[in-house]
Structure formats: structure tokens, C-alpha cells
Design a protein around this motif. Structure first.
Motif: not given
Ligand SMILES: [Zn+2]
Length: 385
Positions: A147-164, A313-322
Motif C-alpha cells: 500500500m505504501i509503495e502504491r501511495i508513493l507512486e500515486t500521491l505527492p509524498k507526505a513527510s509525516a505519518v500519524i499511525v492512530g 527531532q522527528g517531524e511526526a513526533e514534534s507535530l504530535v507533541r505540539a
């Protein structure tokens, strides 16, 4: 105007689809597809090989890189044999809790994510928001990598992922990885009075299981590494949770099968553990074949799940912490798709409503308070976008 459902209403719809991992999830995916499309959001699918399951993903906001992915899974664990007080596939609110299979793990978060995507689309956002709902998470996160491979082929690449996954809305920045094997010992059957001429599949299997005991004891005795010290327990574990074999007490067992899983610290190489185990398998197999040459050990590799390593200093972690104001370190001993996203080049963190202790249980629930905390999180995330 298409109906705009609340997160609760979306969760009710999602729970009503009995998407146990062994069954299709297509009715749920069709529903999400229709719902997003009714709001003018284009969605994409990735199908499994047998075309009976699909992941669904979507993008809203400007067609640029650097967005945020909300990641959930659509499958749930079975309810077979569990004593449920009511229908597991109907959400019931009682005593400040929403009961239903998947409310906690993790259709509650899925619902919040779908809600947030539709909100983002209508409000307009300057930074993209993406949704990624996978399948086969509960059977080893095997749906996520393609799925991740397909997302990378299909959509503009996001930088951070929040796995809920349920983390009580705490920012979890590390978890163990996993390797799972199914072991089939092919022995040789004789009357047990002549056991020296047979190969007892159970008793040779016990050698591999006892190897697991020894590995656990050795790992436990070692000083934990820096990353290891974050975990409880602070070492790599090997576990056998299922076994069958034999036909009668006086026959050397011809067959014995069991599942053996590693939970591996994120700073250890899963390949190293795999090789150690396979070396032990080769050793035991040689002993068996010294008695009866046609005996053997058949190994099926069920899955390999990368650990989630803490990012500097991961972006996803910083975002969630903020957003949450949570500045402590949290790790979990269960695996998630965050490891796969990290391997795919994303910054990834685990943060979702609910308590993992309520996942997979009969009468699974999420508290209304946690669900609302998830809702607040999404609102604040939207404000930042
Ligand atoms: Zn889950």
C-alpha cells in the motif's frame, strides 16, 4: 449537499462491517469510497492478490509534497469464542464507553481520520492531508508495504505519518519489530515402545521451543541497550503461543506444528535473529535425519515487521507533541504499521485514542472521553494545516 457525518456516525458505519482479517473488507472500502466521493474527494485503491481486500487512500489540499498522513487499518480480530454482552458489530454507548469490535483498534481512529479529511477538504488547507486505510494489519501488517509503495507512486509524498493505534493520545516514538514463523516438524511414526527407531515430531519440536526459552533467559540477563531500556521488557523476546501434534500417547508423533514469534528491539537486526533461529532449525533437523533421513523441518515465514526506531527531532513526533502537549517518551511492545512507513522514508509516530488493553478483547470499547480527545486532536491538527 451530501450528508456530513460526525466522527461517531462514521464509526457506527465502519463497525457495522464485520471486517475480520480473514474476510473481505470491500463493503467497508466501497462505503468509504462513496462517502469521500460524495464530498468531491478522489480516492484510490490497492487490491490484494486475490482481489477480495483493498486498501484505500486519498489526498486533500494542494498537490504538493510535505503533507501529513493519517494511517489506520480496516481489519479487526475475530470475535469467535469470545463472550460478548451484545452484537460486536453494533456500536453501543453505555457508561461513558462505546462498545463494539474495532471501536478501540482502530475504527475509532479511522472514523476520526475520515471526518478530518472531509473537514480539511471543505475548509481548505494550505498543507495536504492524506488518509491511508490498510488491510491485513492484524495478521502481521502485511497489507501496509505494498500500500505504501502504491501511495508513493500515486500521491505527492507526505513527510509525516500519524499511525492512530490506541496509545491514549500519547506520542509513541518507538516499538519493537517482529518476525513470525510457522514450524512444521515432519517426524517418523513408530510404536512408542520402539521410540529409538522413530522421530518424535513433538519431542524434536520441544528442542526448538526450549531454544526459545534459552534465548529469552540470555536476553533477560544482558544489560539493556540505550533503546532497549525504553521497553518493558527491555529485551528481545521469543514466544510460542500455539501448538498441535501427535495422534496417541503410545505413538511417536509424526507431525507437530507450532508458531514462533520474535519481538525485536528496534536497534537489533531482525535478520540476525532469523539466521540464528534457522541455524538452530538446521541443527535439530540434522539430528532427526541421523535417525530417519526422510524426516525434516518445514519453516514458513509468516511476516517480518520492522521496528519503529526513535527519530532524532522527528517531524511526526514534534507535530504530535505540539498538538497534545505531551513531551514524555513513550514506547510500546506491540508492532504497528509505523515501522513500515519509517522504512518507506516517512517520519512516523504512533498516536491514537483508546487503550491497547481494550483491543482484541470481548466487549472491546473506547471511552467517550478518549474518542472526544481524538476529535479534539483532529480539530487542532486541522487548525495547523
Ligand atoms: Zn490495530
Amino acid at each position: 449537499m451530501p450528508a456530513r457525518l460526525s466522527p461517531y456516525e462514521i464509526m457506527e458505519r465502519l463497525v457495522a462491517f464485520p471486517t475480520v482479517s480473514r474476510d473481505t473488507n470491500l463493503p467497508l472500502v466501497d462505503w468509504v469510497d462513496d462517502y469521500l466521493n460524495s464530498h468531491g474527494i478522489t480516492s484510490h485503491r490497492y487490491y490484494n492478490e486475490t482481489n477480495d481486500k483493498a486498501a484505500i487512500f486519498a489526498h486533500v489540499g494542494p498537490e504538493v509534497e510535505g503533507g501529513i498522513v493519517l494511517s489506520g487499518h480496516t481489519d479487526v480480530v475475530p470475535v469467535d469464542g469470545q463472550p460478548w454482552a451484545a452484537d460486536p458489530f453494533t456500536v453501543i454507548e453505555r457508561d461513558g464507553k462505546y462498545y463494539g469490535r474495532g471501536c478501540c483498534d482502530m475504527k475509532g481512529f479511522d472514523a476520526l481520520s475520515i471526518w478530518a479529511l472531509v473537514e480539511a477538504h471543505h475548509r481548505g488547507v494550505s498543507r495536504p492531508l492524506q488518509l491511508a486505510l490498510s488491510f491485513d494489519e492484524e495478521i502481521g501488517c502485511t497489507g501496509a508495504p505494498p500500500m505504501i509503495e502504491r501511495i508513493l507512486e500515486t500521491l505527492p509524498k507526505a513527510s509525516a505519518v500519524i499511525v492512530g493505534e490506541p496509545s491514549m493520545m500519547k506520542a509513541v516514538n518507538a516499538h519493537k519489530g517482529g518476525r513470525a514463523f510457522w514450524v512444521h516438524m515432519h517426524g517418523f511414526e513408530v510404536h512408542s515402545s520402539l521410540m529409538h527407531t522413530g522421530v518424535n515430531a513433538i519431542m524434536y519440536g520441544a528442542k526448538l521451543i526450549d531454544w526459545a526459552n534459552k534465548i529469552n533467559a540470555d536476553n533477560m540477563a544482558r544489560d539493556p541497550s540505550g533503546v532497549g531500556a525504553l521497553f518493558e521488557p527491555p529485551w528481545t523476546t521469543v514466544h510460542v503461543g500455539q501448538i498441535s501434534g501427535g495422534t496417541a500417547h503410545n505413538i511417536t508423533a509424526k507431525d507437530c506444528e507450532f508458531g514462533l514469534d520474535f519481538r525485536i528491539l528496534p536497534d537489533e537486526d531482525p535478520e540476525m535473529w532469523r539466521e540464528l533461529f534457522l541455524a538452530k532449525v538446521a541443527e535439530v533437523e540434522a539430528e532427526m535425519q541421523a535417525v530417519v533421513p526422510e524426516t525434516r523441518i518445514e519453516i514458513t515465514e509468516k511476516f517480518g515487521l520492522p521496528g519503529l526506531a526513535p527519530e532524532h527531532q522527528g517531524e511526526a513526533e514534534s507535530l504530535v507533541r505540539a498538538i497534545t502537549g505531551d513531551n514524555e517518551n513513550h514506547v510500546v511492545s506491540y508492532g504497528t504499521e509505523a515501522g513500515h512507513f519509517q522504512t518507506g522514508g516517512y517520519s512516523a509516530v504512533v498516536c491514537g485514542p483508546g487503550n491497547i488493553e481494550q483491543a482484541h478483547q470481548p466487549d472491546e470499547y473506547i471511552t467517550v472521553a478518549q474518542f472526544n480527545a481524538g476529535h479534539d486532536f483532529m480539530k487542532r491538527l486541522l487548525d495547523r494545516l
